[in-house]
Design a protein around this motif. Structure first.
Motif, PDB file in Angstrom:
ATOM      1  N   GLY A   1       6.612  72.032  29.025  1.00 11.88           N
ATOM      2  CA  GLY A   1       6.151  72.630  30.238  1.00 11.88           C
ATOM      3  C   GLY A   1       6.387  72.223  31.565  1.00 11.88           C
ATOM      4  O   GLY A   1       6.180  72.901  32.506  1.00 11.88           O
ATOM      5  N   GLN A   2       7.368  71.108  31.616  1.00 15.93           N
ATOM      6  CA  GLN A   2       8.094  70.572  32.547  1.00 15.93           C
ATOM      7  C   GLN A   2       9.845  70.646  32.547  1.00 15.93           C
ATOM      8  O   GLN A   2      10.144  71.139  31.421  1.00 15.93           O
ATOM      9  N   LEU A   3      10.208  70.233  33.444  1.00 14.87           N
ATOM     10  CA  LEU A   3      11.679  70.003  33.197  1.00 14.87           C
ATOM     11  C   LEU A   3      11.986  68.365  33.353  1.00 14.87           C
ATOM     12  O   LEU A   3      11.569  67.651  34.246  1.00 14.87           O
ATOM     13  N   ARG A   4      12.645  68.017  32.368  1.00 12.94           N
ATOM     14  CA  ARG A   4      13.196  66.611  32.317  1.00 12.94           C
ATOM     15  C   ARG A   4      14.648  66.722  32.791  1.00 12.94           C
ATOM     16  O   ARG A   4      15.449  67.199  32.308  1.00 12.94           O
ATOM     17  N   PHE A   5      14.944  65.623  33.792  1.00 15.82           N
ATOM     18  CA  PHE A   5      16.384  65.683  34.341  1.00 15.82           C
ATOM     19  C   PHE A   5      17.028  64.717  33.517  1.00 15.82           C
ATOM     20  O   PHE A   5      16.611  63.693  33.129  1.00 15.82           O
ATOM     21  N   ILE A   6      18.227  65.191  33.204  1.00 14.55           N
ATOM     22  CA  ILE A   6      19.258  64.173  32.466  1.00 14.55           C
ATOM     23  C   ILE A   6      20.248  64.099  33.616  1.00 14.55           C
ATOM     24  O   ILE A   6      21.132  65.146  33.827  1.00 14.55           O
ATOM     25  N   ALA A   7      20.560  62.776  34.033  1.00 17.40           N
ATOM     26  CA  ALA A   7      21.634  62.431  34.960  1.00 17.40           C
ATOM     27  C   ALA A   7      23.048  62.311  34.613  1.00 17.40           C
ATOM     28  O   ALA A   7      23.224  61.871  33.177  1.00 17.40           O
ATOM     29  N   VAL A   8      23.953  62.840  34.959  1.00 19.79           N
ATOM     30  CA  VAL A   8      25.250  62.859  34.608  1.00 19.79           C
ATOM     31  C   VAL A   8      26.368  62.071  35.458  1.00 19.79           C
ATOM     32  O   VAL A   8      27.233  61.946  35.457  1.00 19.79           O
ATOM     33  N   LYS A   9      25.750  61.817  36.923  1.00 20.22           N
ATOM     34  CA  LYS A   9      26.386  61.261  37.858  1.00 20.22           C
ATOM     35  C   LYS A   9      25.649  60.047  38.342  1.00 20.22           C
ATOM     36  O   LYS A   9      24.572  59.662  38.265  1.00 20.22           O
ATOM     37  N   PHE A  10      26.410  58.720  38.381  1.00 11.34           N
ATOM     38  CA  PHE A  10      25.827  57.371  38.683  1.00 11.34           C
ATOM     39  C   PHE A  10      24.786  57.403  39.819  1.00 11.34           C
ATOM     40  O   PHE A  10      23.880  56.574  39.759  1.00 11.34           O
ATOM     41  N   HIS A  11      25.111  58.100  40.738  1.00 10.82           N
ATOM     42  CA  HIS A  11      24.308  57.878  41.916  1.00 10.82           C
ATOM     43  C   HIS A  11      22.964  58.515  41.911  1.00 10.82           C
ATOM     44  O   HIS A  11      22.088  58.296  42.693  1.00 10.82           O
TER      45      HIS A  11
ATOM     46  N   ILE B   1      21.187  58.145  38.779  1.00  8.95           N
ATOM     47  CA  ILE B   1      20.830  57.717  37.276  1.00  8.95           C
ATOM     48  C   ILE B   1      19.560  57.012  37.313  1.00  8.95           C
ATOM     49  O   ILE B   1      18.919  57.225  36.105  1.00  8.95           O
ATOM     50  N   ASP B   2      19.047  56.618  38.461  1.00  5.17           N
ATOM     51  CA  ASP B   2      17.602  56.199  38.665  1.00  5.17           C
ATOM     52  C   ASP B   2      16.646  57.247  38.230  1.00  5.17           C
ATOM     53  O   ASP B   2      15.353  56.942  38.099  1.00  5.17           O
ATOM     54  N   LEU B   3      17.108  58.577  38.610  1.00  2.76           N
ATOM     55  CA  LEU B   3      15.854  59.650  38.032  1.00  2.76           C
ATOM     56  C   LEU B   3      16.299  60.190  36.713  1.00  2.76           C
ATOM     57  O   LEU B   3      15.493  60.967  36.223  1.00  2.76           O
ATOM     58  N   ASP B   4      16.928  59.627  36.051  1.00  2.68           N
ATOM     59  CA  ASP B   4      17.256  59.907  34.442  1.00  2.68           C
ATOM     60  C   ASP B   4      16.010  60.011  33.765  1.00  2.68           C
ATOM     61  O   ASP B   4      15.373  59.033  33.756  1.00  2.68           O
ATOM     62  N   ASN B   5      15.946  61.072  33.213  1.00  2.00           N
ATOM     63  CA  ASN B   5      14.366  61.151  32.147  1.00  2.00           C
ATOM     64  C   ASN B   5      13.157  61.480  32.914  1.00  2.00           C
ATOM     65  O   ASN B   5      12.087  61.191  32.302  1.00  2.00           O
TER      66      ASN B   5
END
Length: 62
Positions: free
Chosen positions: A21-31, A33-37
């Motif tokens: 029911g939410q959106l999980r963020f998968i980062a593909v850029k290093f800047h 990456i702290d928000l990944d998952n």
């Protein structure tokens, strides 16, 4: 809800995938990456978090 490419400043920085029911963020850029998952309620919330994150990074670099 489907996977969605997330762009910031006109450049793709990751994807948002549905997750309980939410959106999980998968980062593909290093800047960002702290928000990944990290999970967000909306794409707007995700983009706002990216903006805040990049603003803090720029402040630290100055």
């Amino acid at each position: 809800m489907q996977r969605q490419v997330i762009e910031y400043g006109g450049l793709p920085v990751g994807i948002a995938v549905p997750d309980n029911g939410q959106l999980r963020f998968i980062a593909v850029k290093f800047h960002v990456i702290d928000l990944d998952n990290t999970r967000f309620t909306t794409v707007g919330d995700l983009k706002a978090a990216i903006g805040r994150h990049l603003q803090v990074e720029q402040s630290l670099a100055a």
